[in-house]
Structure formats: structure tokens, C-alpha cells
Design a protein around this motif. Sequence first.
Motif, PDB file in Angstrom:
ATOM      1  N   THR A  28      -0.376   9.504  -0.997  1.00 22.96           N
ATOM      2  CA  THR A  28      -0.138   8.239  -0.307  1.00 22.96           C
ATOM      3  C   THR A  28       1.064   7.478  -0.856  1.00 22.96           C
ATOM      4  OG1 THR A  28      -1.682   7.090  -1.755  1.00 22.96           O
ATOM      5  CG2 THR A  28      -2.575   7.978   0.315  1.00 22.96           C
ATOM      6  N   LYS A  29       1.799   8.093  -1.783  1.00 24.69           N
ATOM      7  CA  LYS A  29       2.941   7.410  -2.381  1.00 24.69           C
ATOM      8  C   LYS A  29       4.000   7.019  -1.344  1.00 24.69           C
ATOM      9  CE  LYS A  29       6.355   7.689  -6.071  1.00 24.69           C
ATOM     10  NZ  LYS A  29       6.842   8.473  -7.198  1.00 24.69           N
ATOM     11  N   ALA A  32       2.804   3.926   0.424  1.00 29.63           N
ATOM     12  CA  ALA A  32       2.809   2.770  -0.468  1.00 29.63           C
ATOM     13  C   ALA A  32       4.224   2.242  -0.664  1.00 29.63           C
ATOM     14  CB  ALA A  32       2.185   3.143  -1.811  1.00 29.63           C
ATOM     15  N   LEU A  33       5.190   3.139  -0.829  1.00 31.26           N
ATOM     16  CA  LEU A  33       6.583   2.715  -0.984  1.00 31.26           C
ATOM     17  C   LEU A  33       7.104   2.043   0.284  1.00 31.26           C
ATOM     18  CD1 LEU A  33       8.083   5.719  -2.963  1.00 31.26           C
ATOM     19  CD2 LEU A  33       7.674   3.398  -3.800  1.00 31.26           C
ATOM     20  N   ARG A  35       5.328   0.352   2.453  1.00 34.10           N
ATOM     21  CA  ARG A  35       4.712  -0.972   2.518  1.00 34.10           C
ATOM     22  C   ARG A  35       5.355  -1.928   1.518  1.00 34.10           C
ATOM     23  NH1 ARG A  35      -1.715   0.419   3.406  1.00 34.10           N
ATOM     24  NH2 ARG A  35      -1.426   1.293   5.484  1.00 34.10           N
ATOM     25  N   LEU A  36       5.691  -1.420   0.346  1.00 33.17           N
ATOM     26  CA  LEU A  36       6.377  -2.245  -0.649  1.00 33.17           C
ATOM     27  C   LEU A  36       7.728  -2.715  -0.118  1.00 33.17           C
ATOM     28  CD1 LEU A  36       6.763  -3.456  -3.476  1.00 33.17           C
ATOM     29  CD2 LEU A  36       7.638  -1.217  -4.195  1.00 33.17           C
ATOM     30  N   THR A  39       7.240  -5.354   2.520  1.00 36.44           N
ATOM     31  CA  THR A  39       6.882  -6.634   1.915  1.00 36.44           C
ATOM     32  C   THR A  39       8.110  -7.305   1.316  1.00 36.44           C
ATOM     33  OG1 THR A  39       4.641  -5.865   1.436  1.00 36.44           O
ATOM     34  CG2 THR A  39       5.435  -7.737   0.156  1.00 36.44           C
TER      35      THR A  39
END
Length: 66
Positions: A28-29, A32-33, A35-36, A39
Motif C-alpha cells: 500500500t506504499k 499512501a504516498l 495520499r500524502l 494532502t
Amino acid sequence: MKDFLKYENGRYRVAVPWKENKPDLPDTKPMALSRLRSTERNLKKNSHVAKEYQATIQAYVETGYL
């Protein structure tokens, strides 16, 4: 469970039970990246939201959550 339960400093601690056969989980990295980065872009666009975000993170640090 009784072997893994401890009472320390006014709190109970329980060890995590380990499974023999661990399931293969997806990587899921990349998500996650993504989404980061999203944001970060949103915080750069809206300074009010960025200040609120920063205040929330700082409060978490001060309370010891982070």
C-alpha cells in the motif's frame, strides 16, 4: 492470554498474539504516498487549513500521542 497480560504503571499491557501463517498483504506504499502528496497540495492551496492541520499535529505531540 494470562501469560501475556501484565499490569505496569497503572495500565494493563497485553502482548500481540502471533499467527503461524501470516497472510500476504498488498503493498500500500504507492497509495499512501499518493495520499500524502495530495494532502500536501491541499495544504499549500489553503493556508487556513494548513494552520489548523499544524495545530492539530502539535497538540498530538504535546499530549504524547505522537
